[in-house]
Motif scaffolding. Structure first.
Motif, PDB file in Angstrom:
ATOM      1  N   ILE A   5      40.459  57.785  25.392  1.00 48.10           N
ATOM      2  CA  ILE A   5      41.888  57.772  25.731  1.00 48.10           C
ATOM      3  C   ILE A   5      42.666  58.311  24.537  1.00 48.10           C
ATOM      4  O   ILE A   5      42.071  58.743  23.550  1.00 48.10           O
ATOM      5  CB  ILE A   5      42.358  56.329  26.050  1.00 48.10           C
ATOM      6  CG1 ILE A   5      41.993  55.406  24.893  1.00 48.10           C
ATOM      7  CG2 ILE A   5      41.745  55.843  27.354  1.00 48.10           C
ATOM      8  CD1 ILE A   5      42.426  53.972  25.075  1.00 48.10           C
ATOM      9  N   PHE A   6      43.990  58.297  24.617  1.00 51.16           N
ATOM     10  CA  PHE A   6      44.834  58.666  23.480  1.00 51.16           C
ATOM     11  C   PHE A   6      45.301  57.372  22.816  1.00 51.16           C
ATOM     12  O   PHE A   6      46.290  56.777  23.240  1.00 51.16           O
ATOM     13  CB  PHE A   6      46.029  59.497  23.938  1.00 51.16           C
ATOM     14  CG  PHE A   6      45.647  60.743  24.691  1.00 51.16           C
ATOM     15  CD1 PHE A   6      44.950  61.766  24.058  1.00 51.16           C
ATOM     16  CD2 PHE A   6      45.983  60.904  26.026  1.00 51.16           C
ATOM     17  CE1 PHE A   6      44.600  62.925  24.739  1.00 51.16           C
ATOM     18  CE2 PHE A   6      45.635  62.059  26.717  1.00 51.16           C
ATOM     19  CZ  PHE A   6      44.941  63.070  26.071  1.00 51.16           C
ATOM     20  N   PRO A   7      44.604  56.925  21.772  1.00 54.17           N
ATOM     21  CA  PRO A   7      44.842  55.560  21.268  1.00 54.17           C
ATOM     22  C   PRO A   7      46.253  55.301  20.748  1.00 54.17           C
ATOM     23  O   PRO A   7      46.758  54.199  20.886  1.00 54.17           O
ATOM     24  CB  PRO A   7      43.798  55.404  20.154  1.00 54.17           C
ATOM     25  CG  PRO A   7      43.319  56.783  19.838  1.00 54.17           C
ATOM     26  CD  PRO A   7      43.512  57.600  21.061  1.00 54.17           C
ATOM     27  N   HIS A   8      46.892  56.306  20.146  1.00 50.31           N
ATOM     28  CA  HIS A   8      48.199  56.046  19.532  1.00 50.31           C
ATOM     29  C   HIS A   8      49.367  56.300  20.474  1.00 50.31           C
ATOM     30  O   HIS A   8      50.519  56.227  20.070  1.00 50.31           O
ATOM     31  CB  HIS A   8      48.379  56.872  18.255  1.00 50.31           C
ATOM     32  CG  HIS A   8      47.404  56.503  17.182  1.00 50.31           C
ATOM     33  ND1 HIS A   8      46.240  57.207  16.968  1.00 50.31           N
ATOM     34  CD2 HIS A   8      47.401  55.482  16.304  1.00 50.31           C
ATOM     35  CE1 HIS A   8      45.573  56.631  15.992  1.00 50.31           C
ATOM     36  NE2 HIS A   8      46.250  55.597  15.572  1.00 50.31           N
ATOM     37  N   LEU A   9      49.077  56.630  21.714  1.00 57.49           N
ATOM     38  CA  LEU A   9      50.157  56.800  22.679  1.00 57.49           C
ATOM     39  C   LEU A   9      50.240  55.545  23.545  1.00 57.49           C
ATOM     40  O   LEU A   9      49.273  54.800  23.667  1.00 57.49           O
ATOM     41  CB  LEU A   9      49.903  58.028  23.561  1.00 57.49           C
ATOM     42  CG  LEU A   9      49.713  59.368  22.848  1.00 57.49           C
ATOM     43  CD1 LEU A   9      49.566  60.489  23.863  1.00 57.49           C
ATOM     44  CD2 LEU A   9      50.852  59.668  21.898  1.00 57.49           C
ATOM     45  N   SER A  10      51.405  55.341  24.141  1.00 61.89           N
ATOM     46  CA  SER A  10      51.561  54.188  25.027  1.00 61.89           C
ATOM     47  C   SER A  10      50.691  54.394  26.267  1.00 61.89           C
ATOM     48  O   SER A  10      50.306  55.514  26.588  1.00 61.89           O
ATOM     49  CB  SER A  10      53.021  54.025  25.427  1.00 61.89           C
ATOM     50  OG  SER A  10      53.406  55.092  26.261  1.00 61.89           O
ATOM     51  N   ARG A  16      45.775  51.623  22.002  1.00 62.11           N
ATOM     52  CA  ARG A  16      44.757  51.048  21.106  1.00 62.11           C
ATOM     53  C   ARG A  16      44.886  49.528  21.003  1.00 62.11           C
ATOM     54  O   ARG A  16      43.971  48.855  20.551  1.00 62.11           O
ATOM     55  CB  ARG A  16      44.831  51.687  19.729  1.00 62.11           C
ATOM     56  CG  ARG A  16      46.118  51.390  18.997  1.00 62.11           C
ATOM     57  CD  ARG A  16      45.964  51.488  17.500  1.00 62.11           C
ATOM     58  NE  ARG A  16      47.258  51.140  16.923  1.00 62.11           N
ATOM     59  CZ  ARG A  16      47.751  51.635  15.820  1.00 62.11           C
ATOM     60  NH1 ARG A  16      47.065  52.512  15.143  1.00 62.11           N
ATOM     61  NH2 ARG A  16      48.922  51.255  15.370  1.00 62.11           N
ATOM     62  N   LEU A  62      50.837  50.110  23.341  1.00 64.35           N
ATOM     63  CA  LEU A  62      50.013  51.164  22.742  1.00 64.35           C
ATOM     64  C   LEU A  62      48.594  51.027  23.270  1.00 64.35           C
ATOM     65  O   LEU A  62      48.067  49.913  23.354  1.00 64.35           O
ATOM     66  CB  LEU A  62      49.972  51.012  21.222  1.00 64.35           C
ATOM     67  CG  LEU A  62      51.075  51.660  20.407  1.00 64.35           C
ATOM     68  CD1 LEU A  62      50.702  51.621  18.937  1.00 64.35           C
ATOM     69  CD2 LEU A  62      51.323  53.086  20.855  1.00 64.35           C
TER      70      LEU A  62
END
Ligand SMILES: Nc1ncnc2c1ncn2[C@@H]1O[C@H](COP(=O)(O)OP(=O)(O)O)[C@@H](O)[C@H]1O
Ligand SMILES: [Mg+2]
Lengths: 338, 248
Positions: free
Chosen positions: B91-96, B146, B144
């Motif tokens: 996934i995109f860890p630093h995005l909501s 992450r 977030l």
């Protein structure tokens, strides 16, 4: 939404933020939403904060150079060591147009930007499929080719002496007669270009394309699986980055009224990396902070010692070691603390 | 005979001298929940990577809805309607959570829009909210990625895979690392998703899938060992020998 368009600073989840911090966060969120306007406002009053106007103009131009570089470095996650090629070709494009072909001011700037864009498209096309250190090396090697191409074209570029005589004395813009030799006038003419660039840049970051860049920086593999053509998106970012840096170069040519061959030198590529790291990569205002710190230190240190580069290097290392987010990035993290 | 949504013909994948996938020919029926099973290292993830375009097969061909898709680029697979969730959460860890899904939805609509503010494209945001709700993450949008629990991240990744409105959804060990309750929830979600599209799922816990899937495919040492209904597979001697025999 706004927190995702800015840097990934500390998470401020609504659940565990104390009440007194919430008002503060709302305030900074409001500023973040209008960051282009705030940046432009700051640059508007900036020359009054500086010891002399030429330094303010330098910071303005290098800030734009670092801003363009940051699109690739901070927002897409690609470290290029060849961005001097765009600053330089922008400068030579505008300079040669003025000196050899007598092109007026505005079209000359446009020619500089276009030349940088074309060179960025070629370099990007060749470099974009490599990664990490290979990408840095390929961009460096290609920028050296650009250096030698301009170096060899002595008739047009003046070769190692640089291009002289990029003189703009008066400007007629939209019916206004402006004295370009007056430093304040010159600042605000260049400011007008930078302001438009900053505004375009913020639109770009807030757009779906900006979101795609963030996604690629975050996790390239995931972005590809989602259906993004990663190579094409990176190439677009590379070309846009080159265009912004080309504008900085064109403005620098008319500011200095010469184009030193060093503009294309790899040290100029290194400088923009240092400025970005000093200011804070992936932050909107960081490039201007980085450019200001770099040039202010340089300005002070050259007065004090001939070994200024040594001290500048030491300052740089201290900052990178203790403030890995850069000056602006560290400040942002601090104001966003829970 | 029902229509095949995906047909693989003689798919082979070699990594250097090692053959991870050996001449696999298999078809997947539309709107059927199929599970691929096999011991660790059998080549299940490799097979998924090939049919989701992550890397090309060394030889062999594949057809999606009758169209030859061998050699297409990976990003074209998602746009065509084949989506995958990865064995290791991707996934995109630093995005909501919301932005994770929104950016996935966006990939189908406006990839090179440099102008409009993304929050003005409310259709994409609504779609992302709906997908989060579908996988049981309604209301978790601002978190977030992450910071989410493992099970939530797995569900988030499925929401991202659903963003391209896939007609073929590939799930690589969706329950990996999950607690029993999380696993139960995930199995329910998969059954719900399978009602509306073709789902293929990799799972090495055979007991989990026997009850819910209509077809099973067994891989072993990169080769197709058996395929059929769960009953066929249970009755298959070879499968029992290499797989069931190891104790469940
Ligand atoms: N990218 C790769 N490079 C080299 N070998 C690989 C690669 N991917 C998988 N393999 C090998 O292929 C075999 C099958 O792996 P995989 O498909 O992940 O199995 P499974 O998912 O069934 O457990 C393993 O032996 C693995 O080491
Ligand atoms: Mg696997």
């Amino acid at each position: 939404m706004s927190e995702t368009t800015t840097v990934p600073v500390t998470p401020h989840g609504p659940a565990h933020t104390p009440a007194h911090a919430k008002g503060r966060h709302r305030f900074y969120d409001a500023i973040a939403r209008h960051r282009a306007l705030v940046t432009i406002g700051f640059l508007f009053v900036f020359p009054w904060l500086m010891p002399y106007e030429a330094l303010a103009i330098n910071i303005l131009i290098f800030g734009l150079y670092a801003l363009g570089f940051n699109l690739l470095f901070g927002y897409t996650g690609l470290l290029s060591f060849g961005h001097a090629a765009f600053l330089g070709s922008g400068a030579y494009g505008a300079g040669v147009a003025i000196v050899s072909f007598g092109v007026p001011f505005l079209p000359a700037i446009l020619i500089g930007v276009l030349l940088a864009t074309v060179i960025a498209a070629i370099m990007g096309f060749l470099a974009i499929r490599t990664r990490g250190i290979y990408f840095a090396m390929v961009t460096l090697a290609l920028s050296q080719c650009v250096y030698y191409a301009f170096y060899q074209a002595v008739d047009l570029t003046g070769g190692e002496n640089g291009l002289r005589g990029v003189n703009i004395a008066t400007l007629t813009l939209f019916g206004w007669e402006l004295n370009f030799l007056d430093p304040m006038t010159k600042y605000y003419v260049i400011f007008a270009f930078v302001a438009v660039a900053v505004w375009l840049f913020s639109r770009l970051l807030a757009s779906p394309f900006g979101a795609a860049l963030e996604a690629i920086r975050e996790n390239e593999n995931r972005a590809r699986a989602c259906g993004y053509d990663v190579a094409a998106t990176k190439l677009a970012a590379f070309v846009l980055s080159g265009a912004f840096c080309g504008l900085a170069g064109a403005l620098r040519a008319v500011h200095l009224s010469i184009v030193p061959i060093e503009t294309l030198h790899y040290l100029t590529s290194g400088q923009v990396v240092m400025m970005s790291l000093l200011g804070g990569m992936g932050t909107f205002f960081g490039p201007f902070v980085g450019a200001a710190m770099f040039l202010l230190f340089e300005d002070m240190l050259t007065l004090l010692t001939v070994h200024w580069q040594l001290y500048l290097g030491a300052i740089f290392i201290i900052f990178v070691l203790f403030f890995p987010r850069g000056i602006w990035g560290t400040l942002l993290q601090w104001v966003r603390r829970p | 005979m029902t229509e095949l949504i995906l047909e693989a013909e003689g798919l082979t994948k070699r990594f250097g001298g090692f053959t991870a996938l050996k001449d696999v020919s298999v078809g997947f029926e539309r709107n059927c929940l199929t599970a691929i099973i096999g011991p660790n290292g059998a080549g299940k993830s490799t097979f998924f990577n090939v049919i989701s375009g992550a890397f090309p097969p060394t030889s062999g061909r594949m057809r999606f809805e009758g169209r030859d898709i061998t050699g297409l680029k990976q990003h074209e697979f998602a746009r065509m309607g084949i989506a995958k969730s990865f064995q290791i959460t991707n996934i995109f860890p630093h995005l909501s959570a919301l932005e994770n899904v929104r950016v996935a939805v966006q990939a189908m609509h406006s990839r090179f829009d440099l102008w409009r503010p993304r929050e003005n494209l409310t259709g994409l945001i609504d779609q992302a909210h709906a997908l989060l709700a579908l996988v049981g993450l309604g209301g978790h949008g601002p978190r977030l990625a992450r910071d989410m629990a493992h099970g939530e991240q797995r569900a988030l990744e499925i929401a991202m895979a659903l963003a391209c409105e896939p007609r073929l959804l590939l799930l690589d060990e969706p329950t990996a690392g999950m607690s029993p309750e999380e696993t139960k929830g995930m199995m329910e979600l998969i059954q719900r998703l399978a009602g509306e599209r073709t789902v293929v799922l990799v799972e090495h816990k055979m007991k989990l899938v026997m009850g819910i899937c209509q077809r099973l495919i067994v891989l072993h040492h990169g080769e197709l060992l058996a395929q059929g209904t769960p009953d066929d597979i249970r009755a298959n001697d070879e499968v029992r020998r290499v797989y069931l025999g190891q104790g469940k």
